[in-house]
Write a protein that holds these residues in place. Structure first.
Motif, PDB file in Angstrom:
ATOM      1  N   LEU A   1      -8.850  -0.031  -3.588  1.00 21.49           N
ATOM      2  CA  LEU A   1      -8.545  -1.502  -4.188  1.00 21.49           C
ATOM      3  C   LEU A   1      -9.939  -2.318  -3.558  1.00 21.49           C
ATOM      4  O   LEU A   1     -10.034  -3.340  -4.184  1.00 21.49           O
ATOM      5  CB  LEU A   1      -7.366  -2.130  -3.224  1.00 21.49           C
ATOM      6  CG  LEU A   1      -5.955  -1.373  -3.823  1.00 21.49           C
ATOM      7  CD1 LEU A   1      -4.778  -1.894  -3.259  1.00 21.49           C
ATOM      8  CD2 LEU A   1      -5.998  -1.623  -5.092  1.00 21.49           C
ATOM      9  N   ASN A   2     -10.518  -1.852  -2.605  1.00 21.38           N
ATOM     10  CA  ASN A   2     -11.647  -2.930  -2.057  1.00 21.38           C
ATOM     11  C   ASN A   2     -13.157  -2.287  -2.761  1.00 21.38           C
ATOM     12  O   ASN A   2     -14.151  -2.605  -2.248  1.00 21.38           O
ATOM     13  CB  ASN A   2     -11.991  -2.777  -0.483  1.00 21.38           C
ATOM     14  CG  ASN A   2     -10.647  -3.310  -0.054  1.00 21.38           C
ATOM     15  OD1 ASN A   2     -10.543  -4.509  -0.023  1.00 21.38           O
ATOM     16  ND2 ASN A   2      -9.803  -2.787   0.615  1.00 21.38           N
ATOM     17  N   ASP A   3     -12.980  -1.366  -3.762  1.00 19.79           N
ATOM     18  CA  ASP A   3     -13.978  -0.682  -4.518  1.00 19.79           C
ATOM     19  C   ASP A   3     -15.087  -0.113  -3.454  1.00 19.79           C
ATOM     20  O   ASP A   3     -16.373  -0.344  -3.842  1.00 19.79           O
ATOM     21  CB  ASP A   3     -14.602  -2.011  -5.519  1.00 19.79           C
ATOM     22  CG  ASP A   3     -15.590  -1.209  -6.479  1.00 19.79           C
ATOM     23  OD1 ASP A   3     -15.261  -0.010  -6.785  1.00 19.79           O
ATOM     24  OD2 ASP A   3     -16.054  -2.189  -6.926  1.00 19.79           O
TER      25      ASP A   3
ATOM     26  N   ARG B   1      -4.333  -5.639 -11.491  1.00 20.15           N
ATOM     27  CA  ARG B   1      -5.684  -5.033 -10.853  1.00 20.15           C
ATOM     28  C   ARG B   1      -6.182  -6.283 -10.202  1.00 20.15           C
ATOM     29  O   ARG B   1      -6.506  -7.173 -10.902  1.00 20.15           O
ATOM     30  CB  ARG B   1      -6.245  -4.179 -11.796  1.00 20.15           C
ATOM     31  CG  ARG B   1      -5.453  -2.794 -12.382  1.00 20.15           C
ATOM     32  CD  ARG B   1      -6.722  -2.023 -13.215  1.00 20.15           C
ATOM     33  NE  ARG B   1      -5.791  -0.917 -13.794  1.00 20.15           N
ATOM     34  CZ  ARG B   1      -6.645   0.002 -14.431  1.00 20.15           C
ATOM     35  NH1 ARG B   1      -8.105   0.132 -14.625  1.00 20.15           N
ATOM     36  NH2 ARG B   1      -6.019   1.144 -14.986  1.00 20.15           N
ATOM     37  N   PRO B   2      -7.053  -5.725  -9.271  1.00 21.16           N
ATOM     38  CA  PRO B   2      -7.745  -6.748  -8.464  1.00 21.16           C
ATOM     39  C   PRO B   2      -8.905  -7.044  -9.565  1.00 21.16           C
ATOM     40  O   PRO B   2      -9.475  -6.256 -10.353  1.00 21.16           O
ATOM     41  CB  PRO B   2      -8.662  -6.327  -7.597  1.00 21.16           C
ATOM     42  CG  PRO B   2      -7.423  -5.022  -6.867  1.00 21.16           C
ATOM     43  CD  PRO B   2      -6.931  -4.616  -8.206  1.00 21.16           C
TER      44      PRO B   2
ATOM     45  N   TYR C   1       1.834  -3.895 -11.049  1.00 20.61           N
ATOM     46  CA  TYR C   1       0.797  -4.618 -10.404  1.00 20.61           C
ATOM     47  C   TYR C   1      -0.184  -5.170 -11.081  1.00 20.61           C
ATOM     48  O   TYR C   1      -0.972  -4.154 -11.655  1.00 20.61           O
ATOM     49  CB  TYR C   1       0.491  -3.962  -8.876  1.00 20.61           C
ATOM     50  CG  TYR C   1       1.720  -3.908  -8.105  1.00 20.61           C
ATOM     51  CD1 TYR C   1       2.630  -4.957  -7.833  1.00 20.61           C
ATOM     52  CD2 TYR C   1       1.788  -2.598  -7.314  1.00 20.61           C
ATOM     53  CE1 TYR C   1       3.616  -4.689  -6.876  1.00 20.61           C
ATOM     54  CE2 TYR C   1       2.929  -2.449  -6.583  1.00 20.61           C
ATOM     55  CZ  TYR C   1       3.845  -3.435  -6.139  1.00 20.61           C
ATOM     56  OH  TYR C   1       4.774  -3.030  -5.476  1.00 20.61           O
TER      57      TYR C   1
ATOM     58  N   ARG D   1      -9.330   7.866  -7.869  1.00 23.60           N
ATOM     59  CA  ARG D   1      -9.467   6.481  -8.195  1.00 23.60           C
ATOM     60  C   ARG D   1      -8.745   6.239  -9.406  1.00 23.60           C
ATOM     61  O   ARG D   1      -7.963   5.263  -9.277  1.00 23.60           O
ATOM     62  CB  ARG D   1     -10.907   6.014  -8.438  1.00 23.60           C
ATOM     63  CG  ARG D   1     -11.160   4.510  -8.562  1.00 23.60           C
ATOM     64  CD  ARG D   1     -12.627   4.293  -8.663  1.00 23.60           C
ATOM     65  NE  ARG D   1     -13.199   4.718  -7.468  1.00 23.60           N
ATOM     66  CZ  ARG D   1     -13.746   3.858  -6.516  1.00 23.60           C
ATOM     67  NH1 ARG D   1     -13.158   2.718  -6.578  1.00 23.60           N
ATOM     68  NH2 ARG D   1     -14.504   4.249  -5.371  1.00 23.60           N
TER      69      ARG D   1
ATOM     70  N   LEU E   1       0.706  -1.181  -0.085  1.00 28.67           N
ATOM     71  CA  LEU E   1      -0.107  -0.022   0.160  1.00 28.67           C
ATOM     72  C   LEU E   1       0.663   1.327  -0.018  1.00 28.67           C
ATOM     73  O   LEU E   1       0.416   2.143  -0.561  1.00 28.67           O
ATOM     74  CB  LEU E   1      -0.985   0.139   1.033  1.00 28.67           C
ATOM     75  CG  LEU E   1      -1.953  -0.987   1.388  1.00 28.67           C
ATOM     76  CD1 LEU E   1      -2.933  -0.854   2.591  1.00 28.67           C
ATOM     77  CD2 LEU E   1      -2.900  -1.005   0.172  1.00 28.67           C
TER      78      LEU E   1
ATOM     79  N   VAL F   1      -5.822   4.501  -0.896  1.00 31.16           N
ATOM     80  CA  VAL F   1      -5.541   3.286  -1.701  1.00 31.16           C
ATOM     81  C   VAL F   1      -6.486   2.032  -1.408  1.00 31.16           C
ATOM     82  O   VAL F   1      -6.841   1.246  -2.261  1.00 31.16           O
ATOM     83  CB  VAL F   1      -4.014   2.904  -1.526  1.00 31.16           C
ATOM     84  CG1 VAL F   1      -3.586   1.653  -2.246  1.00 31.16           C
ATOM     85  CG2 VAL F   1      -3.099   4.087  -2.300  1.00 31.16           C
ATOM     86  N   SER F   2      -6.545   1.844  -0.039  1.00 27.42           N
ATOM     87  CA  SER F   2      -7.079   0.633   0.678  1.00 27.42           C
ATOM     88  C   SER F   2      -8.694   0.640   0.109  1.00 27.42           C
ATOM     89  O   SER F   2      -9.241  -0.278  -0.513  1.00 27.42           O
ATOM     90  CB  SER F   2      -7.292   0.666   2.010  1.00 27.42           C
ATOM     91  OG  SER F   2      -8.265  -0.423   2.508  1.00 27.42           O
TER      92      SER F   2
ATOM     93  N   LEU G   1      -1.125   1.567  -9.745  1.00 24.13           N
ATOM     94  CA  LEU G   1      -0.956  -0.018 -10.028  1.00 24.13           C
ATOM     95  C   LEU G   1      -0.205  -0.492 -11.486  1.00 24.13           C
ATOM     96  O   LEU G   1       0.707  -1.345 -11.050  1.00 24.13           O
ATOM     97  CB  LEU G   1      -2.330  -0.545  -9.789  1.00 24.13           C
ATOM     98  CG  LEU G   1      -2.831  -0.854  -8.649  1.00 24.13           C
ATOM     99  CD1 LEU G   1      -4.214  -1.292  -8.454  1.00 24.13           C
ATOM    100  CD2 LEU G   1      -2.146  -1.909  -7.496  1.00 24.13           C
TER     101      LEU G   1
ATOM    102  N   LEU H   1      -5.286   3.449  -9.715  1.00 28.60           N
ATOM    103  CA  LEU H   1      -5.294   2.303 -10.751  1.00 28.60           C
ATOM    104  C   LEU H   1      -4.233   2.622 -11.740  1.00 28.60           C
ATOM    105  O   LEU H   1      -3.483   1.578 -12.079  1.00 28.60           O
ATOM    106  CB  LEU H   1      -6.738   2.518 -11.408  1.00 28.60           C
ATOM    107  CG  LEU H   1      -7.870   2.170 -10.640  1.00 28.60           C
ATOM    108  CD1 LEU H   1      -9.111   1.960 -11.653  1.00 28.60           C
ATOM    109  CD2 LEU H   1      -7.861   0.522 -10.157  1.00 28.60           C
TER     110      LEU H   1
END
Length: 348
Positions: A23-25, A48-49, A46, A34, A5, A19-20, A41, A38
């Protein structure tokens, strides 16, 4: 590799809490913030989820001729990029001599349940082809858009460069340089773009160069597309005393340059050569090629927008959009030889 993070927060210039939330939308994050997270990332490598990955709006087929002519990869690149920006996943289908045909590609695309198809310089440009294949696609119904070619009575958007105007502008440029015996080199006359170029060249030659309609026949050579076709056609026109040639593609123009040099002639000193397309790298040929530029980006974007409108049920106008070509003057055209400009002049 697990994303830290702190690394992402530092890259995006936001807090770790922000950031959290992204990432948890979770709600409560501004759209631009937002997007910054992204992007961070992506920049850091990294993944993306899954819940944050953009879902494809569907597949879109892109059928292009062989990629030997650099203008076709140029179209494909812009079309693919524009489709991706609209949320669609492009499926590139490249034809090769003796390889998979356009109809076979279409069957493959239908099996993959594509949302639409873009055809670039396909059988829709060939007046000898059976165009019922396109009527059958539209009747399914499947949205299609066609670039560079036109078929009356087909209910689809067409996007073309104005080939007739391109030929007229090319002749006007050469006439302004003092040329009168201006040859035309282009492909087989069953293709719509070729027919339009021939019509534009003939009109300009009679109006601007003062050549009688009956005398134009020997100045036109319809050959195979490509360097070899241009070279063979240029050789025949040089035998008939032309001082300049208008070519139907940049590759044909490069063939004309080769033909002149094989005869010990210089370009543009003895022969002016003008191409068509402004393909990538034409500014770096020897000499740099004067050419008529197709507005590839504008045409490709217009084609994709029309297709997306069709897919979304908004129905783009079923007509032909003509885009204006641009004369790009470089080093392959020059003032006509003095003997042509001043045929009766004598040295003192």
């Amino acid at each position: 590799m697990r994303a830290r993070l702190s690394d992402i927060a530092q890259q995006a210039e936001v807090s770790e809490a922000t950031v959290s939330r992204v990432l948890n939308d979770r709600p409560g994050v501004a759209p631009e913030t937002r997007q910054a997270v992204l992007t961070a990332l992506d920049v850091l490598g990294y993944e993306r989820p899954a819940r944050l990955r953009k879902r494809s709006a569907g597949l879109v087929g892109l059928v292009v001729p062989e990629l030997d002519n650099p203008i076709f990869p140029a179209f494909a690149q812009v079309i693919e990029s524009t489709l991706a920006q609209s949320g669609f996943t492009p499926v590139l289908c490249t034809q090769t001599a003796g390889g998979v045909t356009e109809d076979e590609y279409v069957e493959m695309l239908l099996d993959r349940q594509v949302s639409g198809i873009v055809f670039v310089s396909g059988l829709h440009a060939d007046t000898a082809a059976n165009h019922d294949r396109y009527r059958a696609l539209i009747a399914r119904p499947l949205p299609v858009v066609m670039i560079n070619g036109y078929v009356p009575g087909i209910g689809a958007p067409f996007v073309s460069c104005d080939d007739r105007e391109a030929a007229e502008l090319a002749v006007a440029h050469l006439v302004a340089l003092g040329h009168r015996r201006i040859g035309l080199i282009t492909g087989p006359d069953r293709f719509v773009p070729v027919q339009r170029k021939v019509a534009g060249w003939r009109a300009a030659m009679t109006r601007m160069a003062g050549v009688a309609e009956a005398d134009l026949g020997p100045l036109a050579e319809l050959s195979l597309f490509g360097v070899e076709g241009g070279e063979a056609a240029a050789g025949r026109l040089l035998d008939r005393g032309v001082t300049a040639v208008v070519c139907g593609s940049d590759l044909m123009a490069l063939g004309a340059v080769r033909a002149a040099r094989q005869r010990g002639l210089t370009v543009p000193g003895d022969l002016s050569v003008l191409g068509y397309d402004d393909s990538p790298l034409m500014a770096f040929t020897d000499p740099p090629l004067t050419t008529m530029r197709q507005p590839v980006i504008a045409m490709a974007v217009a084609a994709v927008r029309a297709l997306v409108d069709e897919i979304n049920g908004h129905g783009a106008p079923h007509s032909e959009y003509l885009f204006r070509p641009e004369l790009v003057v470089r080093g392959s055209t020059a003032v006509a030889p003095a003997a042509v400009r001043f045929p009766y002049a004598r040295s003192a």
